[in-house]
Write a protein that holds these residues in place. Structure first.
Motif, PDB file in Angstrom:
ATOM      1  N   PHE A 155       0.757  -1.278  -0.038  1.00  0.00           N
ATOM      2  CA  PHE A 155       0.062   0.129   0.153  1.00  0.00           C
ATOM      3  C   PHE A 155       0.879   1.367   0.099  1.00  0.00           C
ATOM      4  N   LYS A 156       1.844   1.255  -0.428  1.00  0.00           N
ATOM      5  CA  LYS A 156       2.658   2.143  -0.533  1.00  0.00           C
ATOM      6  C   LYS A 156       2.466   3.778  -0.998  1.00  0.00           C
ATOM      7  N   LYS A 157       1.776   3.521  -1.912  1.00  0.00           N
ATOM      8  CA  LYS A 157       1.228   4.401  -3.023  1.00  0.00           C
ATOM      9  C   LYS A 157       0.318   4.911  -2.338  1.00  0.00           C
ATOM     10  N   GLU A 158      -0.732   4.494  -2.000  1.00  0.00           N
ATOM     11  CA  GLU A 158      -2.211   4.831  -1.113  1.00  0.00           C
ATOM     12  C   GLU A 158      -1.938   5.507   0.169  1.00  0.00           C
ATOM     13  N   LEU A 159      -0.574   5.253   0.926  1.00  0.00           N
ATOM     14  CA  LEU A 159      -0.615   5.366   2.626  1.00  0.00           C
ATOM     15  C   LEU A 159      -0.520   7.578   2.375  1.00  0.00           C
ATOM     16  N   SER A 160      -0.467   7.896   3.498  1.00  0.00           N
ATOM     17  CA  SER A 160      -0.162   9.260   3.729  1.00  0.00           C
ATOM     18  C   SER A 160       1.387   8.911   4.375  1.00  0.00           C
ATOM     19  N   HIS A 207       1.704   9.787   7.553  1.00  0.00           N
ATOM     20  CA  HIS A 207       1.588   9.011   8.410  1.00  0.00           C
ATOM     21  C   HIS A 207       1.847   7.975   8.344  1.00  0.00           C
ATOM     22  N   GLY A 208       0.965   7.048   7.694  1.00  0.00           N
ATOM     23  CA  GLY A 208       1.037   5.782   7.737  1.00  0.00           C
ATOM     24  C   GLY A 208       2.351   5.165   7.165  1.00  0.00           C
ATOM     25  N   LEU A 209       2.977   5.268   5.930  1.00  0.00           N
ATOM     26  CA  LEU A 209       5.115   5.093   6.311  1.00  0.00           C
ATOM     27  C   LEU A 209       5.583   5.331   7.179  1.00  0.00           C
ATOM     28  N   ALA A 210       5.324   6.045   8.033  1.00  0.00           N
ATOM     29  CA  ALA A 210       6.284   6.456   9.044  1.00  0.00           C
ATOM     30  C   ALA A 210       5.643   5.562  10.027  1.00  0.00           C
ATOM     31  N   PHE A 211       4.610   5.327  10.407  1.00  0.00           N
ATOM     32  CA  PHE A 211       4.459   3.931  11.243  1.00  0.00           C
ATOM     33  C   PHE A 211       4.485   2.706  11.156  1.00  0.00           C
ATOM     34  N   ASP A 212       4.498   2.282   9.468  1.00  0.00           N
ATOM     35  CA  ASP A 212       4.830   1.126   9.306  1.00  0.00           C
ATOM     36  C   ASP A 212       6.589   1.508   9.336  1.00  0.00           C
ATOM     37  N   ALA A 213       7.513   1.513   9.158  1.00  0.00           N
ATOM     38  CA  ALA A 213       8.661   2.491   9.039  1.00  0.00           C
ATOM     39  C   ALA A 213       8.960   2.018  10.838  1.00  0.00           C
ATOM     40  N   ALA A 214       8.511   2.820  11.347  1.00  0.00           N
ATOM     41  CA  ALA A 214       8.753   2.868  13.180  1.00  0.00           C
ATOM     42  C   ALA A 214       8.309   1.686  13.517  1.00  0.00           C
ATOM     43  N   LEU A 215       7.727   0.590  13.058  1.00  0.00           N
ATOM     44  CA  LEU A 215       7.334  -0.613  13.273  1.00  0.00           C
ATOM     45  C   LEU A 215       8.475  -2.215  12.725  1.00  0.00           C
ATOM     46  N   VAL A 216       8.877  -1.859  11.875  1.00  0.00           N
ATOM     47  CA  VAL A 216       9.640  -2.378  11.430  1.00  0.00           C
ATOM     48  C   VAL A 216      10.793  -1.957  11.695  1.00  0.00           C
ATOM     49  N   LEU A 217      11.081  -0.943  12.027  1.00  0.00           N
ATOM     50  CA  LEU A 217      12.828  -0.795  12.687  1.00  0.00           C
ATOM     51  C   LEU A 217      12.638  -0.846  14.382  1.00  0.00           C
ATOM     52  N   MET A 218      11.531  -0.646  15.001  1.00  0.00           N
ATOM     53  CA  MET A 218      10.772  -1.120  16.433  1.00  0.00           C
ATOM     54  C   MET A 218      11.466  -2.721  16.606  1.00  0.00           C
TER      55      MET A 218
END
Length: 99
Positions: free
Chosen positions: A60-65, A67-78
Protein backbone atom coordinates in the motif's frame (compact mmCIF):
# COMPACT_ATOMS: atom_id res chain seq x y z
CA UNK A 1 1.42 -35.99 10.67
CA UNK A 2 -2.29 -36.47 10.12
CA UNK A 3 -1.83 -36.52 6.35
CA UNK A 4 0.81 -39.20 6.62
CA UNK A 5 -0.69 -41.49 9.26
CA UNK A 6 -4.45 -40.85 9.13
CA UNK A 7 -5.13 -40.20 5.42
CA UNK A 8 -5.54 -36.49 6.06
CA UNK A 9 -8.39 -36.84 8.55
CA UNK A 10 -8.60 -35.31 12.01
CA UNK A 11 -7.06 -37.64 14.60
CA UNK A 12 -7.49 -36.86 18.28
CA UNK A 13 -5.15 -39.62 19.47
CA UNK A 14 -2.35 -38.46 17.16
CA UNK A 15 -2.68 -34.89 18.38
CA UNK A 16 -2.51 -36.07 21.99
CA UNK A 17 0.62 -38.08 21.24
CA UNK A 18 2.26 -35.04 19.62
CA UNK A 19 1.38 -32.78 22.56
CA UNK A 20 2.77 -35.32 25.01
CA UNK A 21 5.94 -35.74 22.95
CA UNK A 22 6.58 -32.00 22.82
CA UNK A 23 5.87 -31.73 26.55
CA UNK A 24 8.36 -34.50 27.26
CA UNK A 25 11.00 -32.73 25.19
CA UNK A 26 10.34 -29.50 27.07
CA UNK A 27 10.76 -31.26 30.42
CA UNK A 28 13.81 -33.33 29.49
CA UNK A 29 15.92 -30.82 27.56
CA UNK A 30 18.03 -28.76 29.95
CA UNK A 31 17.55 -25.00 29.63
CA UNK A 32 14.71 -25.39 27.15
CA UNK A 33 13.34 -22.04 28.32
CA UNK A 34 16.51 -20.31 27.11
CA UNK A 35 16.08 -21.87 23.67
CA UNK A 36 12.41 -20.91 23.68
CA UNK A 37 13.25 -17.30 24.51
CA UNK A 38 15.79 -17.26 21.67
CA UNK A 39 13.18 -18.46 19.17
CA UNK A 40 10.57 -16.08 20.52
CA UNK A 41 12.80 -13.05 20.48
CA UNK A 42 14.18 -13.63 17.02
CA UNK A 43 11.63 -15.47 14.88
CA UNK A 44 8.34 -14.50 16.53
CA UNK A 45 9.06 -10.77 16.60
CA UNK A 46 9.98 -10.86 12.93
CA UNK A 47 6.86 -12.87 12.03
CA UNK A 48 4.51 -10.87 14.24
CA UNK A 49 5.72 -7.29 13.88
CA UNK A 50 8.31 -6.75 11.16
CA UNK A 51 6.92 -8.79 8.25
CA UNK A 52 3.28 -7.64 8.48
CA UNK A 53 4.35 -3.99 8.62
CA UNK A 54 6.80 -4.49 5.76
CA UNK A 55 4.21 -6.27 3.61
CA UNK A 56 1.67 -3.51 4.33
CA UNK A 57 4.26 -0.93 3.39
CA UNK A 58 5.13 -2.73 0.13
CA UNK A 59 1.54 -3.36 -0.94
CA UNK A 60 0.00 0.00 0.00
CA UNK A 61 2.94 2.41 -0.30
CA UNK A 62 1.30 4.50 -3.05
CA UNK A 63 -1.98 4.84 -1.13
CA UNK A 64 -0.53 5.64 2.31
CA UNK A 65 -0.14 9.11 3.68
CA UNK A 66 3.14 10.07 5.26
CA UNK A 67 1.65 9.15 8.66
CA UNK A 68 1.00 5.60 7.49
CA UNK A 69 4.44 5.33 5.91
CA UNK A 70 6.06 6.60 9.10
CA UNK A 71 4.03 4.21 11.26
CA UNK A 72 4.94 1.18 9.14
CA UNK A 73 8.59 2.22 9.02
CA UNK A 74 8.58 2.72 12.79
CA UNK A 75 7.12 -0.75 13.31
CA UNK A 76 9.75 -2.31 11.08
CA UNK A 77 12.55 -0.43 12.84
CA UNK A 78 11.19 -1.10 16.34
CA UNK A 79 10.69 -4.79 15.56
CA UNK A 80 14.20 -5.12 14.16
CA UNK A 81 15.71 -3.43 17.23
CA UNK A 82 13.67 -5.61 19.59
CA UNK A 83 14.59 -8.77 17.69
CA UNK A 84 18.30 -7.95 17.79
CA UNK A 85 18.19 -7.00 21.47
CA UNK A 86 16.15 -10.06 22.42
CA UNK A 87 18.39 -12.38 20.43
CA UNK A 88 21.49 -10.84 22.00
CA UNK A 89 20.15 -11.14 25.54
CA UNK A 90 18.97 -14.71 24.90
CA UNK A 91 22.38 -15.67 23.60
CA UNK A 92 24.00 -14.17 26.70
CA UNK A 93 21.64 -16.21 28.84
CA UNK A 94 22.33 -19.42 26.90
CA UNK A 95 26.10 -19.06 27.12
CA UNK A 96 25.97 -17.95 30.74
CA UNK A 97 27.58 -14.54 30.31
CA UNK A 98 26.75 -12.19 33.16
CA UNK A 99 25.90 -8.71 31.89
Amino acid sequence: MERRFCEGRYSLWLRWIMVLAVTLVAFKVPNFTDFLSLVGSSVCIVLGIVLPAMFHLIVFKKELSWHGLAFDAALVLMGAVLAVHGTYSSMLEIFGVKA
